[in-house]
Design a protein around this motif. Sequence first.
Motif, PDB file in Angstrom:
ATOM      1  N   ASN A  63       0.854  -1.303  -0.148  1.00 24.11           N
ATOM      2  CA  ASN A  63      -0.019   0.036   0.128  1.00 24.11           C
ATOM      3  C   ASN A  63       0.922   1.251  -0.013  1.00 24.11           C
ATOM      4  O   ASN A  63       0.253   2.230  -0.456  1.00 24.11           O
ATOM      5  N   ASP A  64       2.139   1.020   0.438  1.00 29.97           N
ATOM      6  CA  ASP A  64       2.837   2.295   0.565  1.00 29.97           C
ATOM      7  C   ASP A  64       3.572   2.615  -0.658  1.00 29.97           C
ATOM      8  O   ASP A  64       4.684   3.353  -0.648  1.00 29.97           O
ATOM      9  N   GLN A  65       3.209   2.200  -1.791  1.00 28.83           N
ATOM     10  CA  GLN A  65       3.721   2.406  -3.074  1.00 28.83           C
ATOM     11  C   GLN A  65       5.249   1.795  -3.308  1.00 28.83           C
ATOM     12  O   GLN A  65       6.157   2.501  -3.987  1.00 28.83           O
ATOM     13  N   THR A  66       5.513   0.986  -2.610  1.00 30.15           N
ATOM     14  CA  THR A  66       6.607  -0.019  -2.707  1.00 30.15           C
ATOM     15  C   THR A  66       6.283  -1.391  -3.286  1.00 30.15           C
ATOM     16  O   THR A  66       5.148  -1.861  -2.870  1.00 30.15           O
ATOM     17  N   LEU A  67       7.186  -2.047  -3.802  1.00 24.21           N
ATOM     18  CA  LEU A  67       6.901  -3.423  -3.966  1.00 24.21           C
ATOM     19  C   LEU A  67       8.217  -4.421  -3.828  1.00 24.21           C
ATOM     20  O   LEU A  67       9.516  -3.691  -3.891  1.00 24.21           O
ATOM     21  N   GLN A  68       8.098  -5.578  -3.580  1.00 24.02           N
ATOM     22  CA  GLN A  68       9.531  -6.258  -3.618  1.00 24.02           C
ATOM     23  C   GLN A  68       9.488  -7.479  -4.572  1.00 24.02           C
ATOM     24  O   GLN A  68       8.139  -8.146  -4.900  1.00 24.02           O
ATOM     25  N   VAL A  69      10.442  -7.533  -5.285  1.00 26.48           N
ATOM     26  CA  VAL A  69      10.699  -8.679  -6.195  1.00 26.48           C
ATOM     27  C   VAL A  69      11.223  -9.776  -5.442  1.00 26.48           C
ATOM     28  O   VAL A  69      12.503  -9.604  -4.862  1.00 26.48           O
ATOM     29  N   ILE A  70      10.688 -10.949  -5.479  1.00 24.35           N
ATOM     30  CA  ILE A  70      10.863 -12.122  -4.448  1.00 24.35           C
ATOM     31  C   ILE A  70      11.500 -13.465  -5.504  1.00 24.35           C
ATOM     32  O   ILE A  70      10.500 -13.715  -6.477  1.00 24.35           O
ATOM     33  N   VAL A  71      12.459 -13.820  -5.479  1.00 16.19           N
ATOM     34  CA  VAL A  71      12.748 -14.755  -6.271  1.00 16.19           C
ATOM     35  C   VAL A  71      13.255 -16.158  -5.104  1.00 16.19           C
ATOM     36  O   VAL A  71      14.118 -16.007  -4.600  1.00 16.19           O
ATOM     37  N   ASN A  72      12.312 -17.180  -5.602  1.00 12.71           N
ATOM     38  CA  ASN A  72      12.521 -18.492  -4.720  1.00 12.71           C
ATOM     39  C   ASN A  72      12.673 -18.295  -3.052  1.00 12.71           C
ATOM     40  O   ASN A  72      13.566 -18.597  -2.517  1.00 12.71           O
ATOM     41  N   GLY A  73      11.669 -17.156  -2.635  1.00  9.51           N
ATOM     42  CA  GLY A  73      11.547 -16.853  -1.337  1.00  9.51           C
ATOM     43  C   GLY A  73      12.541 -15.986  -0.936  1.00  9.51           C
ATOM     44  O   GLY A  73      12.352 -15.272   0.353  1.00  9.51           O
ATOM     45  N   ALA A  74      13.291 -15.376  -1.576  1.00 12.08           N
ATOM     46  CA  ALA A  74      14.396 -14.176  -1.105  1.00 12.08           C
ATOM     47  C   ALA A  74      14.046 -12.911  -2.091  1.00 12.08           C
ATOM     48  O   ALA A  74      13.985 -12.957  -3.078  1.00 12.08           O
ATOM     49  N   VAL A  75      14.130 -11.853  -1.024  1.00 15.20           N
ATOM     50  CA  VAL A  75      13.928 -10.458  -1.620  1.00 15.20           C
ATOM     51  C   VAL A  75      14.998 -10.068  -2.542  1.00 15.20           C
ATOM     52  O   VAL A  75      15.966 -10.163  -2.018  1.00 15.20           O
ATOM     53  N   GLN A  76      14.982 -10.054  -3.962  1.00 17.62           N
ATOM     54  CA  GLN A  76      15.939  -9.417  -4.788  1.00 17.62           C
ATOM     55  C   GLN A  76      15.994  -7.888  -5.031  1.00 17.62           C
ATOM     56  O   GLN A  76      16.948  -7.506  -5.240  1.00 17.62           O
ATOM     57  N   GLN A  77      14.946  -7.494  -4.936  1.00 19.01           N
ATOM     58  CA  GLN A  77      14.793  -5.977  -5.177  1.00 19.01           C
ATOM     59  C   GLN A  77      13.593  -5.243  -4.359  1.00 19.01           C
ATOM     60  O   GLN A  77      12.667  -5.896  -4.535  1.00 19.01           O
ATOM     61  N   THR A  78      13.849  -4.075  -4.222  1.00 16.43           N
ATOM     62  CA  THR A  78      12.677  -3.147  -3.575  1.00 16.43           C
ATOM     63  C   THR A  78      12.702  -2.109  -4.647  1.00 16.43           C
ATOM     64  O   THR A  78      13.628  -1.423  -4.700  1.00 16.43           O
ATOM     65  N   SER A  79      11.631  -1.741  -4.834  1.00 16.80           N
ATOM     66  CA  SER A  79      11.180  -0.678  -5.905  1.00 16.80           C
ATOM     67  C   SER A  79       9.964   0.193  -5.375  1.00 16.80           C
ATOM     68  O   SER A  79       9.060  -0.209  -4.825  1.00 16.80           O
ATOM     69  N   SER A  80       9.943   1.418  -5.989  1.00 19.33           N
ATOM     70  CA  SER A  80       8.898   2.193  -6.014  1.00 19.33           C
ATOM     71  C   SER A  80       7.976   2.057  -6.862  1.00 19.33           C
ATOM     72  O   SER A  80       8.486   1.511  -8.020  1.00 19.33           O
ATOM     73  N   TRP A  81       6.602   2.204  -6.773  1.00 18.84           N
ATOM     74  CA  TRP A  81       5.727   1.862  -8.121  1.00 18.84           C
ATOM     75  C   TRP A  81       4.825   2.999  -8.195  1.00 18.84           C
ATOM     76  O   TRP A  81       4.321   3.493  -7.059  1.00 18.84           O
ATOM     77  N   ARG A  82       4.426   3.492  -9.033  1.00 20.92           N
ATOM     78  CA  ARG A  82       2.892   4.232  -9.259  1.00 20.92           C
ATOM     79  C   ARG A  82       2.471   4.078 -10.783  1.00 20.92           C
ATOM     80  O   ARG A  82       3.205   3.310 -11.435  1.00 20.92           O
ATOM     81  N   LEU A  83       1.323   4.759 -10.713  1.00 23.26           N
ATOM     82  CA  LEU A  83       0.573   4.132 -12.002  1.00 23.26           C
ATOM     83  C   LEU A  83       0.599   5.462 -12.931  1.00 23.26           C
ATOM     84  O   LEU A  83       0.621   6.707 -12.341  1.00 23.26           O
TER      85      LEU A  83
END
Length: 130
Positions: A63-83
């Motif tokens: 909800n806070d406009q961040t996202l996590q990219v998770i590969v095989n259970g491990a967080v690979q990347q955190t990004s902000s997102w917006r539309l």
Amino acid sequence: ATPQSPPVSSDSLLQCHRASAPDSAAVQATLTGQWSWRFIRCYWKTEEANGDDFAGLKVLFRNDQTLQVIVNGAVQQTSSWRLQRESEGYFRLITDPLVGQLSGRVVLCNGWLFSYDSYTDGCDNWFRKE
């Protein structure tokens, strides 16, 4: 190799999304949560479409406009997102740093997120909500 077929056709997802015509608040609410990557098809190599390239990849939209990219259970990347509003009632996800699998128009239907980028000769990615 025989090209694999996407789990659900892009045409049906596009039709469904257009019929529901979600606004930005609806898109944002639907995106929130975790999605697992299912399939990729690239405009210039449709015969190499597959459900293997990013197997194990998940994206968690917060909800806070961040996202996590998770590969095989491990967080690979955190990004902000917006539309970002696009033509024809579509939105595009702007991620920083970039998440390549999310670089298309946001198409949502029945628990699918279809990242539609083949209209600009890019790759389409299918995600399923968990």
